[in-house]
Motif scaffolding. Structure first.
Motif, PDB file in Angstrom:
ATOM      1  N   ALA A 144      93.718  45.002  30.047  1.00 13.92           N
ATOM      2  CA  ALA A 144      94.364  43.677  29.364  1.00 13.92           C
ATOM      3  C   ALA A 144      95.720  44.047  29.102  1.00 13.92           C
ATOM      4  O   ALA A 144      96.141  45.114  29.485  1.00 13.92           O
ATOM      5  CB  ALA A 144      93.449  43.243  28.248  1.00 13.92           C
ATOM      6  N   ASP A 145      96.413  42.881  28.761  1.00 13.21           N
ATOM      7  CA  ASP A 145      97.827  43.279  28.374  1.00 13.21           C
ATOM      8  C   ASP A 145      97.961  44.142  26.915  1.00 13.21           C
ATOM      9  O   ASP A 145      98.563  44.612  26.638  1.00 13.21           O
ATOM     10  CB  ASP A 145      98.488  42.035  28.254  1.00 13.21           C
ATOM     11  N   GLY A 146      96.678  43.999  26.233  1.00 12.64           N
ATOM     12  CA  GLY A 146      96.473  44.655  25.221  1.00 12.64           C
ATOM     13  C   GLY A 146      95.174  44.182  24.337  1.00 12.64           C
ATOM     14  O   GLY A 146      94.494  43.586  24.916  1.00 12.64           O
ATOM     15  N   ILE A 147      95.093  44.939  23.041  1.00 18.23           N
ATOM     16  CA  ILE A 147      94.085  44.615  22.243  1.00 18.23           C
ATOM     17  C   ILE A 147      94.525  44.524  20.926  1.00 18.23           C
ATOM     18  O   ILE A 147      95.313  45.284  20.477  1.00 18.23           O
ATOM     19  CB  ILE A 147      92.829  45.300  22.368  1.00 18.23           C
ATOM     20  N   CYS A 148      93.959  43.642  20.333  1.00 22.47           N
ATOM     21  CA  CYS A 148      94.333  43.182  18.789  1.00 22.47           C
ATOM     22  C   CYS A 148      93.144  43.531  17.708  1.00 22.47           C
ATOM     23  O   CYS A 148      92.146  42.867  17.789  1.00 22.47           O
ATOM     24  CB  CYS A 148      95.062  41.649  18.548  1.00 22.47           C
ATOM     25  N   VAL A 149      93.285  44.649  16.922  1.00 21.00           N
ATOM     26  CA  VAL A 149      92.207  44.797  15.859  1.00 21.00           C
ATOM     27  C   VAL A 149      92.764  44.263  14.593  1.00 21.00           C
ATOM     28  O   VAL A 149      93.508  44.808  13.905  1.00 21.00           O
ATOM     29  CB  VAL A 149      92.010  46.325  15.897  1.00 21.00           C
ATOM     30  N   SER A 150      92.197  43.139  13.917  1.00 14.75           N
ATOM     31  CA  SER A 150      92.590  42.797  12.831  1.00 14.75           C
ATOM     32  C   SER A 150      91.773  42.626  11.659  1.00 14.75           C
ATOM     33  O   SER A 150      90.589  42.638  11.688  1.00 14.75           O
ATOM     34  CB  SER A 150      93.014  40.958  13.278  1.00 14.75           C
ATOM     35  N   THR A 151      92.549  42.569  10.577  1.00 10.35           N
ATOM     36  CA  THR A 151      91.579  42.490   9.185  1.00 10.35           C
ATOM     37  C   THR A 151      91.431  40.940   9.088  1.00 10.35           C
ATOM     38  O   THR A 151      92.097  40.073   9.655  1.00 10.35           O
ATOM     39  CB  THR A 151      92.630  42.793   8.026  1.00 10.35           C
ATOM     40  N   PRO A 152      90.515  40.615   8.228  1.00  5.91           N
ATOM     41  CA  PRO A 152      90.486  39.163   7.852  1.00  5.91           C
ATOM     42  C   PRO A 152      91.780  38.446   7.400  1.00  5.91           C
ATOM     43  O   PRO A 152      91.935  37.291   7.656  1.00  5.91           O
ATOM     44  CB  PRO A 152      89.518  39.137   6.745  1.00  5.91           C
ATOM     45  N   THR A 153      92.469  39.169   6.807  1.00  7.28           N
ATOM     46  CA  THR A 153      93.783  38.634   6.241  1.00  7.28           C
ATOM     47  C   THR A 153      94.489  38.499   7.459  1.00  7.28           C
ATOM     48  O   THR A 153      95.344  37.428   7.443  1.00  7.28           O
ATOM     49  CB  THR A 153      94.477  39.737   5.351  1.00  7.28           C
ATOM     50  N   HIS A 164      91.806  40.963  31.719  1.00  2.80           N
ATOM     51  CA  HIS A 164      91.765  40.467  32.873  1.00  2.80           C
ATOM     52  C   HIS A 164      90.498  39.874  33.238  1.00  2.80           C
ATOM     53  O   HIS A 164      90.203  39.653  34.687  1.00  2.80           O
ATOM     54  CB  HIS A 164      91.801  42.100  33.793  1.00  2.80           C
ATOM     55  N   THR A 165      89.433  39.960  32.506  1.00  2.00           N
ATOM     56  CA  THR A 165      88.115  39.183  32.899  1.00  2.00           C
ATOM     57  C   THR A 165      88.096  38.144  31.887  1.00  2.00           C
ATOM     58  O   THR A 165      88.221  38.218  30.470  1.00  2.00           O
ATOM     59  CB  THR A 165      86.862  40.053  32.562  1.00  2.00           C
ATOM     60  N   LEU A 166      87.387  36.673  32.320  1.00  2.00           N
ATOM     61  CA  LEU A 166      87.291  35.761  31.283  1.00  2.00           C
ATOM     62  C   LEU A 166      86.236  35.821  30.370  1.00  2.00           C
ATOM     63  O   LEU A 166      86.287  35.087  29.307  1.00  2.00           O
ATOM     64  CB  LEU A 166      87.352  34.643  32.052  1.00  2.00           C
ATOM     65  N   SER A 167      85.524  36.765  30.635  1.00  2.00           N
ATOM     66  CA  SER A 167      84.142  36.994  29.983  1.00  2.00           C
ATOM     67  C   SER A 167      84.433  37.922  28.454  1.00  2.00           C
ATOM     68  O   SER A 167      83.637  37.931  27.812  1.00  2.00           O
ATOM     69  CB  SER A 167      83.206  37.645  30.602  1.00  2.00           C
ATOM     70  N   PHE A 168      85.782  38.658  28.492  1.00  2.00           N
ATOM     71  CA  PHE A 168      86.163  39.328  27.195  1.00  2.00           C
ATOM     72  C   PHE A 168      86.427  38.275  26.003  1.00  2.00           C
ATOM     73  O   PHE A 168      87.626  38.162  25.995  1.00  2.00           O
ATOM     74  CB  PHE A 168      87.069  40.205  27.648  1.00  2.00           C
ATOM     75  N   ARG A 169      85.262  37.837  25.484  1.00  2.00           N
ATOM     76  CA  ARG A 169      85.463  37.001  24.358  1.00  2.00           C
ATOM     77  C   ARG A 169      85.727  37.824  23.099  1.00  2.00           C
ATOM     78  O   ARG A 169      85.577  38.854  22.821  1.00  2.00           O
ATOM     79  CB  ARG A 169      84.445  36.037  23.987  1.00  2.00           C
ATOM     80  N   PRO A 170      86.629  37.007  22.014  1.00  2.00           N
ATOM     81  CA  PRO A 170      86.823  37.766  20.530  1.00  2.00           C
ATOM     82  C   PRO A 170      85.486  38.177  20.076  1.00  2.00           C
ATOM     83  O   PRO A 170      84.368  37.694  20.285  1.00  2.00           O
ATOM     84  CB  PRO A 170      87.464  36.936  20.077  1.00  2.00           C
ATOM     85  N   ILE A 171      85.409  39.360  19.434  1.00  2.00           N
ATOM     86  CA  ILE A 171      84.144  39.828  18.780  1.00  2.00           C
ATOM     87  C   ILE A 171      84.575  40.237  17.369  1.00  2.00           C
ATOM     88  O   ILE A 171      85.730  40.707  16.931  1.00  2.00           O
ATOM     89  CB  ILE A 171      83.734  41.150  19.564  1.00  2.00           C
ATOM     90  N   PRO A 209      83.943  40.621   4.912  1.00  2.00           N
ATOM     91  CA  PRO A 209      83.873  42.143   5.189  1.00  2.00           C
ATOM     92  C   PRO A 209      83.892  42.549   6.829  1.00  2.00           C
ATOM     93  O   PRO A 209      82.862  43.183   6.988  1.00  2.00           O
ATOM     94  CB  PRO A 209      82.899  42.720   4.556  1.00  2.00           C
ATOM     95  N   VAL A 210      84.847  42.221   7.545  1.00  2.00           N
ATOM     96  CA  VAL A 210      84.595  42.394   9.029  1.00  2.00           C
ATOM     97  C   VAL A 210      85.993  42.769   9.569  1.00  2.00           C
ATOM     98  O   VAL A 210      87.200  42.898   8.966  1.00  2.00           O
ATOM     99  CB  VAL A 210      84.375  40.982   9.606  1.00  2.00           C
ATOM    100  N   ILE A 211      85.858  43.185  10.840  1.00  2.44           N
ATOM    101  CA  ILE A 211      86.793  43.632  11.750  1.00  2.44           C
ATOM    102  C   ILE A 211      86.932  43.026  13.160  1.00  2.44           C
ATOM    103  O   ILE A 211      85.906  42.617  13.485  1.00  2.44           O
ATOM    104  CB  ILE A 211      86.540  45.187  12.269  1.00  2.44           C
ATOM    105  N   LEU A 212      88.037  42.480  13.135  1.00  2.00           N
ATOM    106  CA  LEU A 212      88.217  41.397  14.409  1.00  2.00           C
ATOM    107  C   LEU A 212      88.876  41.821  15.361  1.00  2.00           C
ATOM    108  O   LEU A 212      89.897  42.468  15.344  1.00  2.00           O
ATOM    109  CB  LEU A 212      88.985  39.912  13.912  1.00  2.00           C
ATOM    110  N   VAL A 213      88.093  42.112  16.530  1.00  2.00           N
ATOM    111  CA  VAL A 213      88.844  42.641  17.938  1.00  2.00           C
ATOM    112  C   VAL A 213      89.070  41.503  18.873  1.00  2.00           C
ATOM    113  O   VAL A 213      87.982  40.617  19.405  1.00  2.00           O
ATOM    114  CB  VAL A 213      87.745  43.701  18.245  1.00  2.00           C
ATOM    115  N   THR A 214      90.195  41.309  19.308  1.00  2.00           N
ATOM    116  CA  THR A 214      90.637  40.208  20.303  1.00  2.00           C
ATOM    117  C   THR A 214      91.488  40.849  21.369  1.00  2.00           C
ATOM    118  O   THR A 214      92.335  41.606  21.185  1.00  2.00           O
ATOM    119  CB  THR A 214      91.496  39.173  19.643  1.00  2.00           C
ATOM    120  N   ALA A 215      91.072  40.466  22.707  1.00  6.04           N
ATOM    121  CA  ALA A 215      92.102  41.061  23.707  1.00  6.04           C
ATOM    122  C   ALA A 215      93.132  40.161  23.933  1.00  6.04           C
ATOM    123  O   ALA A 215      93.036  39.058  23.531  1.00  6.04           O
ATOM    124  CB  ALA A 215      91.046  41.108  25.043  1.00  6.04           C
ATOM    125  N   ILE A 216      94.173  40.627  24.382  1.00  6.65           N
ATOM    126  CA  ILE A 216      95.411  40.036  24.653  1.00  6.65           C
ATOM    127  C   ILE A 216      95.663  39.919  26.186  1.00  6.65           C
ATOM    128  O   ILE A 216      95.624  40.949  26.977  1.00  6.65           O
ATOM    129  CB  ILE A 216      96.557  40.710  24.232  1.00  6.65           C
TER     130      ILE A 216
END
Length: 490
Positions: free
Chosen positions: A361-370, A399-406, A389-396
């Motif tokens: 992908a162009d990148g990956i964003c690993v985010s806090t709830p904030t 290259h695949t449409l199936s890479f959904r946020p987790i 109390p979670v970690i959000l992982v989102t592709a930027i």
């Protein structure tokens, strides 16, 4: 997090009356019981390391040499045992932190307790303890004995410099024991005019002081409270300045959006008078600890090295493949992207001892709830309440449409790295700062930080504050209401 407090003669929990902690009327505990105190504890582990210098998730736990964190918020819930506070040059909470550091004979407080080195159980206990502490803090008022006030604003913005001067003058005029710290770049600033302020008010001398990044790094316990003047970027700057201990941050809105700025600057006299007089309510925002791990060159094996095998492969005592190169505590997100490269990035993503996937992908964003309402939202990630109390992982731009946020639990240690056979390097940034190149073989560990971010909440609307903010700033689910039917009757 454990119950009980093992050290004698330490500062602790003030008496709670009418849901208020009052540090100005401290008295000894009548019961002598410390069972209600909360504390984060770690135990030194003589465990074997994996090739990449990571502790395995299951390890023996020897029952000795307990270490307490120096996080300011944890001292707020310790039982007070009547020890007087004689030194007024630092805040009450700051003195408590210094005492905890003094009880660290081996220097482990500053040296070795990184989240990436904790076992799975230690991280789970720590995350659970901070969540329990946060639940208690939002239900009580903390009345602080305010002495040292830290003012943070954009030193290059004329309007904010004027606001900083106005607030400083008001505070110094209000109470003779207040000491106000402003950024050292304002000492010679023409608009702030510190010399003119002191000449007009001679009694301000010695009480108007100037902070630097070095002071924030070395003596964060000096400050009782931070007043942030600006937008969300100013609050993120406060998180960057205070990488370990963070004083409570009361943020005034002077920006454009304002998810983190809860108070109207026009009402600052009423807000500060009430906060210092009646007390404050604090919400603990989860922060991440991110460590850059650099691959160590080995000429004998460089041509056939595999990042997946090194991170989750067999243990090796005589060879560690990676060394740490800087740790950052972040409030919003860690982003790994392709940087100036014209092609997409290839990255390996790991969770604990498992290889999750290969990211293209162009990148990956690993985010806090904030940070869910920041880059994560723009990249297509979910909105997330900051209490989760979670970690959000989102592709930027995957290259695949199936890479959904987790969405993952905050007890996982994530690792995202550049494989040795990647075509290009990637770049990592931490809350948009400290942008660093990751060459093939390098990776970043991301886990819950032991140092949460204490954000001051409005007393009148603390429960619905987040929903109000997304409705106000994002116009969340805002549309014209559907009209009702008007039944036809014959």
């Amino acid at each position: 997090m454990a119950t009980g407090y093992s050290e004698d003669k330490t500062l602790g929990l003030a008496q709670v009356e009418d849901e208020r902690i009052d540090y100005d009327n401290r008295r000894p505990s009548s019961t002598g019981s410390d069972t209600e105190a909360l504390e984060v504890v770690f135990e030194d582990q003589g465990v074997r390391r994996r090739k990449s210098s990571l502790v395995p998730s299951v390890a023996p736990r020897p029952a000795h040499f307990r270490q307490k964190t120096q996080c300011f918020v944890h001292t707020l819930l310790e039982k007070h045992d009547g020890i007087p506070n004689k030194d007024h040059s630092a805040s009450y909470e700051g003195l408590a932190q210094e005492r905890l550091i003094d009880k660290d004979p081996h220097g482990h407080v500053h040296g070795s307790h990184h989240s990436r080195l904790l076992t799975k159980k230690q991280i789970s206990d720590m995350a659970f303890g901070i969540r329990e502490l946060s639940k208690k803090l939002v239900q009580i008022k903390l009345k602080l004995n305010v002495r040292n006030i830290f003012i943070l604003g954009k030193a290059h913005d004329e309007t904010l410099i004027s606001h900083s001067r106005e607030t400083t003058e008001w505070l110094l005029s209000k109470e003779p024991h207040y000491r106000v710290y402003v950024e050292d770049t304002l000492e010679q600033n023409r608009i702030f005019d510190s010399e003119g302020l002191l000449n007009d008010n001679p009694d301000f001398r010695g009480r108007l002081r100037f902070w630097s990044k070095k002071l924030c790094d070395e003596r964060p316990q000096t400050f009782d409270i931070v007043l942030a003047l600006g937008g969300d970027g100013t609050v993120l700057y406060a998180s960057w300045l205070f990488q370990r201990i963070v004083p409570p941050v009361l943020a005034f809105s002077l920006g454009s959006l304002g998810f983190l700025t809860k108070f109207d600057y026009e009402l600052y006299p009423q807000t500060l008078s009430r906060a210092f007089g009646e007390g404050i309510t604090v919400s603990l925002r989860l922060r991440f600890e991110a460590t850059i791990m650099r691959s160590q060159s080995n000429k004998k094996t460089d041509n056939k090295r595999d990042l997946v095998e090194e991170l989750i492969g067999e243990e090796s005592e005589d060879h560690h493949t990676h060394v740490p190169d800087g740790t950052h505590n972040i409030l919003n997100e860690v982003v790994l992207d392709r940087g100036p490269n014209p092609t997409m990035s290839t990255m390996e993503l790991f969770g604990d001892d498992e290889h999750f996937t290969t990211v293209q992908a162009d990148g990956i964003c690993v985010s806090t709830p904030t940070g869910s309402t920041a880059y994560n939202l723009a990249a297509g990630g979910s909105l997330c309440h900051p209490d989760n109390p979670v970690i959000l992982v989102t592709a930027i731009c995957a290259h695949t449409l199936s890479f959904r946020p987790i969405i993952l639990p905050d007890t996982i240690v994530l690792r995202a790295g550049v494989p040795y056979d990647a075509r290009t390097s990637s770049w990592a940034s931490f809350d948009g700062k400290e942008r660093t190149e990751l060459r093939p073989g390098d990776y970043v560990t991301i886990s819950a930080s032991r140092y949460p971010f204490p954000s001051v909440l409005p007393l009148d609307r603390k429960r619905q504050d987040w929903v109000d903010s997304i409705s106000r700033t994002l116009q969340w689910n805002s549309r014209q209401r559907q009209k009702s039917y008007k039944e036809w009757t014959a």
